[in-house]
Design an enzyme around this catalytic site. Structure first.
Site, short mmCIF file in Angstrom:
data_model
loop_
_atom_site.label_atom_id
_atom_site.label_comp_id
_atom_site.label_asym_id
_atom_site.label_seq_id
_atom_site.Cartn_x
_atom_site.Cartn_y
_atom_site.Cartn_z
N ASP A 42 13.59 35.02 67.10
CA ASP A 42 14.73 34.47 66.75
C ASP A 42 15.07 34.08 65.56
O ASP A 42 14.22 33.43 64.68
CB ASP A 42 15.39 33.11 67.44
N GLU A 218 20.34 30.62 76.12
CA GLU A 218 19.42 30.04 75.05
C GLU A 218 20.34 30.17 73.88
O GLU A 218 21.10 31.14 73.85
CB GLU A 218 18.11 31.00 74.92
#
Ligand code: FRU
Length: 508
Positions: A42, A218
């Site tokens: 990420d 998420e």
């Protein structure tokens, strides 16, 4: 001194030779961000400060598979050219540094600032490796993000949960306080908290379950976007599985945020698991936006991790693994179906444009011959194509071939589907879930269909109808030269224009 000279020359040669190799490996993206070596997932802590876009990212300092999560770091003056900096936050005392955000604390609400300058404050999830716990922590920097100090009284927010992560913090001007949007993954909920100093947080409300709930929730984000004269709020929720192309993906909600609570717009599609998706490709995840982009710029900018949890650890690249998408600008558009978020590649990418090939109004077959006749020196390409589509037009698209047997096909079907076929795109054998055809709905309005494509060594991004439908896919072609071919069945549409640019590498 004289005797050391030959050693110095050899050393210079070695450093240069290594630099030349690094970033020229097979599949190494040339204008997408990658860490020089090792594993990345990420994007984290994206913030603009003092002329620099910061991009932190989930990074494993010890290998090119997921593990030992820490925050890698890089900065860019223009979102195109990146400078790698040392790891910003390391795993320590059995606590990994999971995803999160960063802000400029302009008013020094935290008290971390020094000499009248605002500190940068990072808000990240501490993931405990020896007990089932995740909580929210802060760290600060007073040297433009070059070094970071973890707050002595961490954690700043702990609800004793095993899954509670990815805080995205932003300043809410109307209520003059910080808002944290953080995910409660297994509950399919996003929680909102408020703080006046970034150190103590009060629970405000929760949103969800809603939209796609097949996978865990998420990496959320919450930001305002202009809607005519008014403002709407977009709540982004990345989901671990259940995305349209399979596996992980990025959904969003449009609505209102009153400083405490997010309310969904009435035009949100209904039905079980009905959802809005930012991207219909297989490789766009954990996208979150930059904080503190100057008001005079005013854009909402973001990028995503260009991979998918279903096979991310197996993508055959070395010594790095994973890339980010190109940075994109987000806006809202009124469509007959309701308000939708659209994405366009940032205009800074035009800096990479080299040789330009242009064709004006032409029949499909003439355009096809013209395209096939281009001698392309670079495999890095950007293309803009506009087609006049009529009721009688059949399916059409473009085939990007490499070598004798490899091809990636982008196709518009007359029943309103945009598809990307990577079944024969090159290396697909490393994971059974990698090959596939990925699709988005695309309505052709006013008789024009437009495709804007970015091709790097190992990815393709398709922005259709000015970003109304976006498909991001990894492709791993092994053949050397790229050949472009327009394809159609039945009656082909007219080509209004084609712009084709050969792009330069961003790493030179
Ligand atoms: C999303 C994610 C986050 C987590 C991080 C760990 O890809 O699972 O929820 O913070 O990756 O690397």
């Amino acid at each position: 001194m004289i005797r050391l000279f030959p050693i110095f020359i050899v050393l210079c040669w070695w450093v240069e030779a290594r630099a030349a190799e690094l970033y020229h490996e097979q599949f190494r993206p040339q204008f997408h961000f990658t860490p020089a070596t090792n594993w990345m997932n990420d994007p984290n802590g994206m913030v603009f400060y003092d002329g620099e876009y910061h991009l932190f990212y989930q990074f494993n300092p010890f290998g090119n598979k997921w593990g030992h999560m820490s925050w890698g770091h890089s900065v860019s003056p223009d979102l195109v050219h990146w400078e790698h900096l040392p790891v910003a936050l390391y795993e320590e005392n059995d606590v990994m540094i999971f995803s999160g955000s960063a802000v400029v604390d302009w008013k020094n609400t935290s008290g971390f600032g020094q000499n009248g300058k605002p500190p940068l404050v990072a808000i990240y999830t501490g993931h405990y490796t020896k007990k089932p716990l995740q909580n929210q922590n802060i760290a600060y920097s007073n040297d433009r993000g070059r070094t970071w100090v973890k707050y002595a009284n961490n954690p700043a927010l702990d609800i004793g949960e095993k899954d509670f992560r990815d805080p995205k913090v932003s300043w809410h001007e109307a209520s003059k306080r910080w808002i944290m949007t953080v995910s409660w993954p297994v509950h399919h909920q996003v929680r909102f908290y408020a703080s006046t100093n970034l150190k103590e947080w009060t629970h405000l409300s929760d949103f969800g379950p809603a939209g796609s709930t097949q996978g865990i929730w998420e990496c959320p984000d919450l930001f305002p976007l202009k809607n005519g004269r008014g403002t709407k709020w977009v709540l982004v929720v990345n989901v671990g599985s259940g995305a349209p192309a399979g596996g992980s993906g990025c959904q969003y909600f449009v609505g209102d945020f009153d400083g405490s609570k997010f309310t969904l717009d009435s035009s949100f599609p209904t039905g079980k698991d009905a959802a809005l998706w930012a991207d219909y490709g297989r490789d766009f995840y954990a996208a979150v936006s930059w904080s503190d982009v100057p008001k005079r710029d005013g854009r909402r900018l973001w990028l995503g991790w260009m991979s998918n949890w279903e096979y991310a650890n197996d993508v055959p690249t070395s010594p790095w693994r994973s890339a980010m998408s190109v940075p994109r600008e987000l806006t809202l558009r009124k469509t007959p179906e309701g308000l939708r978020m659209v994405q366009q590649p940032v205009e800074e990418l035009r800096k990479l444009r080299g040789a330009h090939h242009r064709l004006g109004n032409a029949s499909f077959s003439r355009a096809s011959n013209w395209l096939a006749g281009r001698e392309l020196k670079s495999e890095l390409l950007e293309m803009e194509m506009d087609f006049t589509v009529e009721k009688s037009s059949g399916d059409f698209g473009i085939k990007i071939a490499s070598g004798a047997n490899e091809e990636t096909v982008v196709r518009l079907s007359k029943d309103g589907r945009l598809s990307l076929d990577r079944t024969q795109s090159g290396r697909t054998d490393f994971h059974r879930k990698f090959p596939g055809v990925h699709e988005a709905k695309l309505s052709v309005r006013n008789g024009v269909a437009s495709l804007h494509l970015f091709l790097d060594t190992s990815s393709i991004e398709v922005f259709a109808n000015e970003g109304e439908a976006v498909l991001t896919d990894l492709i791993l072609p092994t053949g050397d030269k790229r050949k472009l071919e327009l394809i159609s069945n039945e009656q082909a549409p007219r080509v209004m224009q084609i712009h084709l640019w050969e792009l330069k590498s961003a790493w030179k």
